[in-house]
Design a protein around this motif. Structure first.
Motif, PDB file in Angstrom:
ATOM      1  N   VAL A   1       0.833  -1.205   0.000  1.00 57.21           N
ATOM      2  CA  VAL A   1       0.000   0.000   0.000  1.00 57.21           C
ATOM      3  C   VAL A   1       0.863   1.248   0.000  1.00 57.21           C
ATOM      4  O   VAL A   1       0.592   2.226  -0.726  1.00 57.21           O
ATOM      5  CB  VAL A   1      -0.953  -0.012   1.214  1.00 57.21           C
ATOM      6  N   ILE A   2       1.929   1.271   0.816  1.00 61.90           N
ATOM      7  CA  ILE A   2       2.801   2.447   0.896  1.00 61.90           C
ATOM      8  C   ILE A   2       3.491   2.701  -0.441  1.00 61.90           C
ATOM      9  O   ILE A   2       3.565   3.842  -0.920  1.00 61.90           O
ATOM     10  CB  ILE A   2       3.837   2.281   2.016  1.00 61.90           C
ATOM     11  N   LEU A   3       3.997   1.638  -1.051  1.00 67.94           N
ATOM     12  CA  LEU A   3       4.668   1.809  -2.336  1.00 67.94           C
ATOM     13  C   LEU A   3       3.699   2.298  -3.409  1.00 67.94           C
ATOM     14  O   LEU A   3       4.061   3.130  -4.249  1.00 67.94           O
ATOM     15  CB  LEU A   3       5.321   0.496  -2.771  1.00 67.94           C
ATOM     16  N   MET A   4       2.469   1.798  -3.380  1.00 62.96           N
ATOM     17  CA  MET A   4       1.471   2.264  -4.330  1.00 62.96           C
ATOM     18  C   MET A   4       1.111   3.722  -4.067  1.00 62.96           C
ATOM     19  O   MET A   4       0.939   4.518  -4.992  1.00 62.96           O
ATOM     20  CB  MET A   4       0.225   1.387  -4.251  1.00 62.96           C
ATOM     21  N   LEU A   5       1.019   4.084  -2.784  1.00 62.25           N
ATOM     22  CA  LEU A   5       0.683   5.460  -2.416  1.00 62.25           C
ATOM     23  C   LEU A   5       1.751   6.433  -2.898  1.00 62.25           C
ATOM     24  O   LEU A   5       1.448   7.451  -3.531  1.00 62.25           O
ATOM     25  CB  LEU A   5       0.523   5.561  -0.901  1.00 62.25           C
ATOM     26  N   VAL A   6       3.020   6.122  -2.591  1.00 64.69           N
ATOM     27  CA  VAL A   6       4.109   7.027  -2.951  1.00 64.69           C
ATOM     28  C   VAL A   6       4.334   7.033  -4.460  1.00 64.69           C
ATOM     29  O   VAL A   6       4.481   8.094  -5.079  1.00 64.69           O
ATOM     30  CB  VAL A   6       5.404   6.624  -2.212  1.00 64.69           C
ATOM     31  N   SER A   7       4.345   5.839  -5.043  1.00 60.66           N
ATOM     32  CA  SER A   7       4.742   5.737  -6.447  1.00 60.66           C
ATOM     33  C   SER A   7       3.642   6.156  -7.403  1.00 60.66           C
ATOM     34  O   SER A   7       3.897   6.855  -8.385  1.00 60.66           O
ATOM     35  CB  SER A   7       5.170   4.292  -6.754  1.00 60.66           C
ATOM     36  N   ALA A   8       2.415   5.728  -7.157  1.00 60.71           N
ATOM     37  CA  ALA A   8       1.330   5.972  -8.110  1.00 60.71           C
ATOM     38  C   ALA A   8       0.580   7.262  -7.823  1.00 60.71           C
ATOM     39  O   ALA A   8       0.453   8.127  -8.692  1.00 60.71           O
ATOM     40  CB  ALA A   8       0.361   4.793  -8.110  1.00 60.71           C
ATOM     41  N   MET A   9       0.094   7.430  -6.600  1.00 57.57           N
ATOM     42  CA  MET A   9      -0.743   8.595  -6.307  1.00 57.57           C
ATOM     43  C   MET A   9       0.047   9.899  -6.392  1.00 57.57           C
ATOM     44  O   MET A   9      -0.449  10.918  -6.869  1.00 57.57           O
ATOM     45  CB  MET A   9      -1.379   8.449  -4.930  1.00 57.57           C
ATOM     46  N   MET A  10       1.301   9.862  -5.912  1.00 54.74           N
ATOM     47  CA  MET A  10       2.090  11.099  -5.939  1.00 54.74           C
ATOM     48  C   MET A  10       2.510  11.481  -7.358  1.00 54.74           C
ATOM     49  O   MET A  10       2.539  12.656  -7.718  1.00 54.74           O
ATOM     50  CB  MET A  10       3.322  10.946  -5.043  1.00 54.74           C
ATOM     51  N   THR A  11       2.840  10.472  -8.148  1.00 54.80           N
ATOM     52  CA  THR A  11       3.253  10.788  -9.513  1.00 54.80           C
ATOM     53  C   THR A  11       2.068  11.051 -10.436  1.00 54.80           C
ATOM     54  O   THR A  11       2.250  11.583 -11.534  1.00 54.80           O
ATOM     55  CB  THR A  11       4.089   9.643 -10.108  1.00 54.80           C
TER      56      THR A  11
END
Length: 363
Positions: free
Chosen positions: A176-186
């Motif tokens: 979830v954290i990796l998806m949050l940082v990688s996908a939502m932020m970009t």
């Protein structure tokens, strides 16, 4: 009063004109109700099951037939030896196995239930299902005695003997954290350029679209990998999460998943015109499926068939499988190569779409 009505009418027209936001605002409640209604279920059906029958007599066949008739289990054929059973558990096709000892039929008897405890909630539920079936089988034979006095069930939880829930949540939280940082932020990377009016700088830049996208995502890759290190340290040092596989393979898999998530985020940013729409779309399309349809919290086997099919398109599902195989089962590349190829294919597909969409926008 009239100016207020005019202003309300103007805002209403503004919402109606923005079709993407309108679809999200009207569609999100329906999607949430459907996802929560079907995904949140403690009942598990058609879990992979096998019987290691060492007795091969009429009572053992009767017990096997009772399991075969249960809607909770799907019999896996071809598991005839201990080695085949262990291989099926490592592969993930088997969730529970019943070991029937020689001489089964004359009480008292002892049966062993072997369960894949990488998901402790599912393991406990399946073990309870199987124990109930065994008790029902022996209830008819209990003349003046309790069925529990005639048969003993010994559960064996593979990969997580103490049924620690943290063994499930560390891989899930990392995903979830990796998806949050990688996908939502970009996902707001390019839309921010449009809203701030700096898109013209990119338009006159000599860099091709592919390099512009790479330049935007590299900082998020480093941030995501830093988060991976923190989560791994906390899981192993604080919560005694085992690490039975290769750290190098784990980091390579994390980098692959980060690439998949980044490509999704960039694709969303190239398809949306505002940061608000990009964030809402990311929340609806990425975060909710990651939490609900990846097997992180709710077992996929308990979901309806359409949701099980949709879950195959969720990158988080495959990454959680990879993390469990490496950290809990100690598997190598031979165990996770299929999931890795799926993530690699998704990454390539989304990057190609992102570059093509970016070119279209620039034209």
């Amino acid at each position: 009063m009239k100016p207020l009505l005019v202003f309300i009418r103007k805002e209403a027209f503004h919402i109606l004109r923005d079709r993407r936001t309108l679809i999200i605002l009207l569609g999100m409640p329906a999607v949430l109700v459907l996802l929560f209604g079907f995904a949140i279920s403690n009942e598990i059906r058609e879990a992979g099951f096998a019987v290691l029958d060492q007795a091969r007599n009429e009572p053992s066949r009767q017990l096997t037939d009772r399991f075969r008739a249960s809607p909770y289990f799907t019999m896996q054929e071809g598991v005839q030896t201990q080695a085949a059973m262990e291989a099926a558990f490592r592969k993930g096709s088997l969730k529970l196995a019943l070991v029937i000892p020689p001489g089964y039929g004359e009480p008292p008897v002892s049966l062993q239930l072997v369960t894949d405890a990488t998901d402790p909630n599912t393991a406990t539920t399946l073990s309870n299902y199987a124990s109930a079936i065994i008790r029902q089988e022996w209830a008819g034979r209990a003349t003046g005695q309790q069925a529990s006095a005639l048969v003993e069930v010994k559960p064996l939880m593979l990969y997580n003997r103490e049924l620690k829930s943290v063994f499930l949540f560390v891989p899930g939280v990392m995903t979830v954290i990796l998806m949050l940082v990688s996908a939502m932020m970009t996902s707001i990377a390019i839309t921010r350029e449009k809203e701030l009016g700096t898109m013209e700088v990119l338009l006159v830049s000599p860099l091709p679209p592919a390099l512009i996208i790479v330049g935007k995502v590299i900082p998020y890759i480093l941030l995501a990998l830093a988060n991976t290190g923190v989560i791994l340290w906390l899981g192993t040092a604080v919560f005694d999460m085992p690490m039975r596989g290769s750290y190098l393979l784990l980091w390579a898999s994390a980098l692959l998943f980060v690439g998949t998530a980044l490509s999704l985020g960039i694709l969303i940013s190239t398809r949306t015109s505002s940061q608000q729409v990009a964030m809402l779309f990311s929340l609806m399309v990425l975060m909710l499926p990651t939490i609900l349809l990846s097997g992180f919290i709710f077992p996929i086997a308990s979901m309806p068939l359409p949701l099980q099919v949709i879950s195959n398109a969720i990158p988080a599902k495959w990454f959680i499988i990879i993390l469990k195989d490496i950290m809990l089962k100690g598997g190598g590349l031979s165990l996770i190569w299929q999931e890795s190829l799926i993530l690699l294919g998704m990454t390539t597909f989304f990057i190609a779409l992102s570059v093509r969409s970016f070119k279209t926008r620039l034209a």
